[in-house]
Design an enzyme around this catalytic site. Structure first.
Site, PDB file in Angstrom:
ATOM      1  N   GLY A 130       0.828  -1.238  -0.149  1.00 16.41           N
ATOM      2  CA  GLY A 130      -0.184   0.055   0.029  1.00 16.41           C
ATOM      3  C   GLY A 130       0.805   1.368  -0.014  1.00 16.41           C
ATOM      4  N   ASP A 131       0.217   2.327  -0.409  1.00 16.13           N
ATOM      5  CA  ASP A 131       1.040   3.549  -0.502  1.00 16.13           C
ATOM      6  C   ASP A 131       0.018   4.679  -0.715  1.00 16.13           C
ATOM      7  OD1 ASP A 131       3.761   4.818  -0.636  1.00 16.13           O
ATOM      8  OD2 ASP A 131       2.833   6.042  -2.097  1.00 16.13           O
ATOM      9  N   SER A 132       0.200   5.816  -0.018  1.00 20.18           N
ATOM     10  CA  SER A 132      -0.682   7.050   0.177  1.00 20.18           C
ATOM     11  C   SER A 132       0.117   8.219  -0.245  1.00 20.18           C
ATOM     12  CB  SER A 132      -1.212   6.934   1.295  1.00 20.18           C
ATOM     13  OG  SER A 132      -2.146   5.973   1.552  1.00 20.18           O
TER      14      SER A 132
END
Length: 205
Positions: free
Chosen positions: A74-76
């Site tokens: 995941g990444d934001s």
């Protein structure tokens, strides 16, 4: 069915635990700046998906033979005024961002990449990007300074959280609130089901 989280994010881990999943956690060890630089110009949604994929694949490459199940990366990133903001790291950077974003609205993007690693083999992955609009309270200079002094905003995309000390500084969210934490549970459920696996098969708490 076991889920491995290719992340050391406390917020993602807490979100999964609250949803009944105790994942294995592995640090992906990805040089995010290098991955983005190699890709050239990217739109925010493409960038977070690329990094989520890189993290999941890094764990599949380094630990995949011992993982029988799913691997999630995941990444934001937060976008305001057309500028992408990741983790500020530096207090002065965080302070400048808060002075710019208080009382205003930006968009938080979260990328998810799920690899089917059943049998200890990478059987392919699939990704999805979600986003949510975040409107900030018109916080005071004193509140900004106190928040930065805690260190919390230095380690998160956009220099804010909704699930911890930064929560009271968020006026409203349009979209899935878990996206702002960095892991959309509805999106993850859809990815899991795309592999023919029931979401409830991941419950192990």
């Amino acid at each position: 069915m076991r889920l491995t989280l290719a992340s050391t994010s406390p917020a993602r881990l807490a979100t999964l635990r609250a949803a009944g999943i105790e994942p294995l956690t592995v640090s992906p060890g990805v040089d995010e700046d290098a991955v983005v630089a190699a890709a050239g110009h990217l739109e925010p949604a493409d960038m977070v998906e690329l990094l989520a994929k890189a993290k999941a694949e890094a764990v599949a490459d380094s630990h995949g033979s011992t993982i029988d199940g799913l691997i999630l990366g995941g990444d934001s990133a937060f976008v305001i005024d057309g500028v992408i903001h990741g983790k500020p790291h530096d207090p002065e950077v965080a302070r400048e961002r808060w002075h710019r974003q208080r009382g205003r609205t930006g968009v938080l993007y979260s990328g998810h990449w799920l690899i089917d690693n059943r049998g200890g083999t990478n059987n392919g992955g699939i990704g999805i990007v979600t986003h949510a609009e975040v409107t900030f309270a018109d916080v005071t200079d004193a509140e900004i300074d106190a928040y930065i002094a805690t260190g919390e905003p230095l380690k998160v995309a956009g220099a804010f959280t909704i699930d911890s000390l930064g929560g009271p500084f968020i006026e409203s969210i349009i979209g899935d609130p878990h996206t702002v934490v960095g892991l959309s549970l509805p999106a993850l459920r859809n990815l899991v089901r795309s592999f023919g696996i029931e979401w409830t098969d991941l419950w192990n708490r």
